[in-house]
Write a protein that holds these residues in place. Structure first.
Motif, PDB file in Angstrom:
ATOM      1  N   ALA A   1       0.823  -1.211   0.000  1.00 11.97           N
ATOM      2  CA  ALA A   1       0.000   0.000   0.000  1.00 11.97           C
ATOM      3  C   ALA A   1       0.857   1.261   0.000  1.00 11.97           C
ATOM      4  O   ALA A   1       2.013   1.264   0.446  1.00 11.97           O
ATOM      5  CB  ALA A   1      -0.903  -0.001   1.227  1.00 11.97           C
ATOM      6  N   VAL A   2       0.252   2.344  -0.490  1.00  9.54           N
ATOM      7  CA  VAL A   2       0.843   3.677  -0.396  1.00  9.54           C
ATOM      8  C   VAL A   2       0.067   4.400   0.699  1.00  9.54           C
ATOM      9  O   VAL A   2      -1.163   4.506   0.634  1.00  9.54           O
ATOM     10  CB  VAL A   2       0.755   4.435  -1.731  1.00  9.54           C
ATOM     11  CG1 VAL A   2       1.312   5.842  -1.587  1.00  9.54           C
ATOM     12  CG2 VAL A   2       1.515   3.666  -2.811  1.00  9.54           C
ATOM     13  N   VAL A   3       0.787   4.866   1.722  1.00  8.31           N
ATOM     14  CA  VAL A   3       0.149   5.422   2.912  1.00  8.31           C
ATOM     15  C   VAL A   3       0.718   6.799   3.262  1.00  8.31           C
ATOM     16  O   VAL A   3       1.852   7.113   2.899  1.00  8.31           O
ATOM     17  CB  VAL A   3       0.339   4.479   4.122  1.00  8.31           C
ATOM     18  CG1 VAL A   3      -0.288   3.112   3.845  1.00  8.31           C
ATOM     19  CG2 VAL A   3       1.804   4.310   4.455  1.00  8.31           C
ATOM     20  N   PRO A   4      -0.063   7.595   3.996  1.00  4.94           N
ATOM     21  CA  PRO A   4       0.467   8.874   4.464  1.00  4.94           C
ATOM     22  C   PRO A   4       1.442   8.642   5.615  1.00  4.94           C
ATOM     23  O   PRO A   4       1.252   7.741   6.436  1.00  4.94           O
ATOM     24  CB  PRO A   4      -0.776   9.637   4.935  1.00  4.94           C
ATOM     25  CG  PRO A   4      -1.796   8.595   5.226  1.00  4.94           C
ATOM     26  CD  PRO A   4      -1.478   7.414   4.348  1.00  4.94           C
ATOM     27  N   MET A   5       2.490   9.455   5.666  1.00  4.58           N
ATOM     28  CA  MET A   5       3.493   9.363   6.723  1.00  4.58           C
ATOM     29  C   MET A   5       3.592  10.714   7.417  1.00  4.58           C
ATOM     30  O   MET A   5       3.318  11.751   6.818  1.00  4.58           O
ATOM     31  CB  MET A   5       4.862   9.003   6.134  1.00  4.58           C
ATOM     32  CG  MET A   5       4.891   7.704   5.347  1.00  4.58           C
ATOM     33  SD  MET A   5       4.735   6.241   6.342  1.00  4.58           S
ATOM     34  CE  MET A   5       6.379   6.127   6.979  1.00  4.58           C
ATOM     35  N   GLY A   6       4.031  10.676   8.655  1.00  5.94           N
ATOM     36  CA  GLY A   6       4.156  11.904   9.432  1.00  5.94           C
ATOM     37  C   GLY A   6       2.947  12.070  10.328  1.00  5.94           C
ATOM     38  O   GLY A   6       2.285  11.100  10.699  1.00  5.94           O
ATOM     39  N   SER A   7       2.640  13.296  10.653  1.00  7.07           N
ATOM     40  CA  SER A   7       1.523  13.612  11.540  1.00  7.07           C
ATOM     41  C   SER A   7       0.205  13.099  10.966  1.00  7.07           C
ATOM     42  O   SER A   7      -0.062  13.234   9.767  1.00  7.07           O
ATOM     43  CB  SER A   7       1.435  15.133  11.721  1.00  7.07           C
ATOM     44  OG  SER A   7       0.213  15.492  12.305  1.00  7.07           O
ATOM     45  N   LYS A   8      -0.622  12.529  11.831  1.00  5.48           N
ATOM     46  CA  LYS A   8      -1.928  12.035  11.382  1.00  5.48           C
ATOM     47  C   LYS A   8      -2.812  13.176  10.899  1.00  5.48           C
ATOM     48  O   LYS A   8      -3.679  12.986  10.059  1.00  5.48           O
ATOM     49  CB  LYS A   8      -2.619  11.290  12.519  1.00  5.48           C
ATOM     50  CG  LYS A   8      -1.949   9.990  12.858  1.00  5.48           C
ATOM     51  CD  LYS A   8      -2.674   9.255  13.947  1.00  5.48           C
ATOM     52  CE  LYS A   8      -1.921   7.980  14.265  1.00  5.48           C
ATOM     53  NZ  LYS A   8      -2.580   7.159  15.250  1.00  5.48           N
ATOM     54  N   HIS A   9      -2.589  14.364  11.428  1.00  4.33           N
ATOM     55  CA  HIS A   9      -3.434  15.505  11.073  1.00  4.33           C
ATOM     56  C   HIS A   9      -2.909  16.284   9.874  1.00  4.33           C
ATOM     57  O   HIS A   9      -3.655  17.003   9.229  1.00  4.33           O
ATOM     58  CB  HIS A   9      -3.579  16.438  12.278  1.00  4.33           C
ATOM     59  CG  HIS A   9      -4.137  15.738  13.480  1.00  4.33           C
ATOM     60  ND1 HIS A   9      -5.436  15.288  13.532  1.00  4.33           N
ATOM     61  CD2 HIS A   9      -3.568  15.385  14.648  1.00  4.33           C
ATOM     62  CE1 HIS A   9      -5.646  14.698  14.695  1.00  4.33           C
ATOM     63  NE2 HIS A   9      -4.525  14.741  15.389  1.00  4.33           N
ATOM     64  N   ARG A  10      -1.624  16.145   9.592  1.00  3.26           N
ATOM     65  CA  ARG A  10      -1.028  16.884   8.473  1.00  3.26           C
ATOM     66  C   ARG A  10       0.148  16.073   7.933  1.00  3.26           C
ATOM     67  O   ARG A  10       1.304  16.355   8.234  1.00  3.26           O
ATOM     68  CB  ARG A  10      -0.576  18.263   8.953  1.00  3.26           C
ATOM     69  CG  ARG A  10      -0.208  19.199   7.831  1.00  3.26           C
ATOM     70  CD  ARG A  10      -0.042  20.624   8.378  1.00  3.26           C
ATOM     71  NE  ARG A  10       0.573  21.482   7.426  1.00  3.26           N
ATOM     72  CZ  ARG A  10      -0.065  22.131   6.457  1.00  3.26           C
ATOM     73  NH1 ARG A  10      -1.359  21.996   6.333  1.00  3.26           N
ATOM     74  NH2 ARG A  10       0.580  22.923   5.635  1.00  3.26           N
ATOM     75  N   PHE A  11      -0.152  15.063   7.129  1.00  2.47           N
ATOM     76  CA  PHE A  11       0.884  14.166   6.629  1.00  2.47           C
ATOM     77  C   PHE A  11       1.925  14.934   5.822  1.00  2.47           C
ATOM     78  O   PHE A  11       1.635  15.954   5.221  1.00  2.47           O
ATOM     79  CB  PHE A  11       0.263  13.025   5.807  1.00  2.47           C
ATOM     80  CG  PHE A  11      -0.410  13.450   4.535  1.00  2.47           C
ATOM     81  CD1 PHE A  11       0.293  13.489   3.348  1.00  2.47           C
ATOM     82  CD2 PHE A  11      -1.753  13.799   4.525  1.00  2.47           C
ATOM     83  CE1 PHE A  11      -0.321  13.867   2.173  1.00  2.47           C
ATOM     84  CE2 PHE A  11      -2.378  14.185   3.354  1.00  2.47           C
ATOM     85  CZ  PHE A  11      -1.661  14.226   2.175  1.00  2.47           C
ATOM     86  N   SER A  12       3.143  14.404   5.829  1.00  2.00           N
ATOM     87  CA  SER A  12       4.252  15.063   5.128  1.00  2.00           C
ATOM     88  C   SER A  12       4.725  14.286   3.905  1.00  2.00           C
ATOM     89  O   SER A  12       5.512  14.802   3.116  1.00  2.00           O
ATOM     90  CB  SER A  12       5.423  15.266   6.081  1.00  2.00           C
ATOM     91  OG  SER A  12       5.870  14.016   6.570  1.00  2.00           O
ATOM     92  N   ALA A  13       4.261  13.046   3.757  1.00  2.00           N
ATOM     93  CA  ALA A  13       4.710  12.220   2.637  1.00  2.00           C
ATOM     94  C   ALA A  13       3.677  11.145   2.344  1.00  2.00           C
ATOM     95  O   ALA A  13       2.911  10.741   3.224  1.00  2.00           O
ATOM     96  CB  ALA A  13       6.050  11.568   2.967  1.00  2.00           C
TER      97      ALA A  13
END
Length: 182
Positions: free
Chosen positions: A71-83
């Motif tokens: 899967a391709v997932v958001p990384m970083g803060s749950k509220h403001r992903f950085s990648a």
């Protein structure tokens, strides 16, 4: 501004990247195919000599590794992903274990600040722009969820020392050194 340095596993894009990763929506920037990598140790804004010392201290325990993508997932803060990053499926545990074991001496030799988070086998495909609106971020998440990389196989066969490129408009990073023994 002083450039950041890191030691990583280059991801050979071959034909899968162009075929499976279309440009993202407005407000999000796709990485160049030659910028794809799995970070072993982020060194930060150390000098070049320190970065090279970090690479020299690397004892990478794995040889050639065949891995598969998930899967391709958001990384970083749950509220403001950085990648938006692709996760490894097959080969993940071996890569994460090797990263965890290898990175301490690299940080120490480079005089870099260690990261206490567990190693996570992933590589970034795209980043939202800092100025991205909420709607643009939501569109980027939908784009990432629509990507189907499941089962895509890649071969990780070397390590490299990276830093920023001089002109970051197209490419973000450049390989400075690849040890002959990797």
């Amino acid at each position: 501004m002083r450039p950041n340095w890191f030691v990583a596993l280059p991801v050979p894009p071959l034909d899968w990247f162009d075929r499976l990763v279309p440009p993202p929506p407005e407000g999000c920037r796709r990485f160049h195919r030659d910028d794809l990598h799995l970070t072993i140790a982020f060194l930060g804004a150390v000098g070049e000599d320190a970065a090279r010392a970090g690479l020299a201290a690397l004892r990478w325990p794995l040889g050639l590794q065949q891995v598969s993508l998930g899967a391709v997932v958001p990384m970083g803060s749950k509220h403001r992903f950085s990648a938006l990053s692709a996760l490894l499926v097959e080969g993940r545990e071996a890569i994460e274990s090797a990263m965890q074991a290898a990175r301490g001496p690299v940080w120490q030799a480079a005089g870099a600040e260690p990261d206490d988070r567990p190693a996570k086998a992933h590589f970034t495909l795209a980043r939202p722009r800092r100025s991205a609106t909420r709607a643009e971020r939501e569109a980027a998440l939908r784009w990432a969820q629509a990507l189907d990389l499941q089962g895509t196989r890649i071969c990780l066969d070397r390590v490299a020392l990276y830093t920023w490129t001089a002109d970051r408009r197209e490419r973000q990073f450049r390989v400075v050194e690849t040890p002959s023994s990797s």
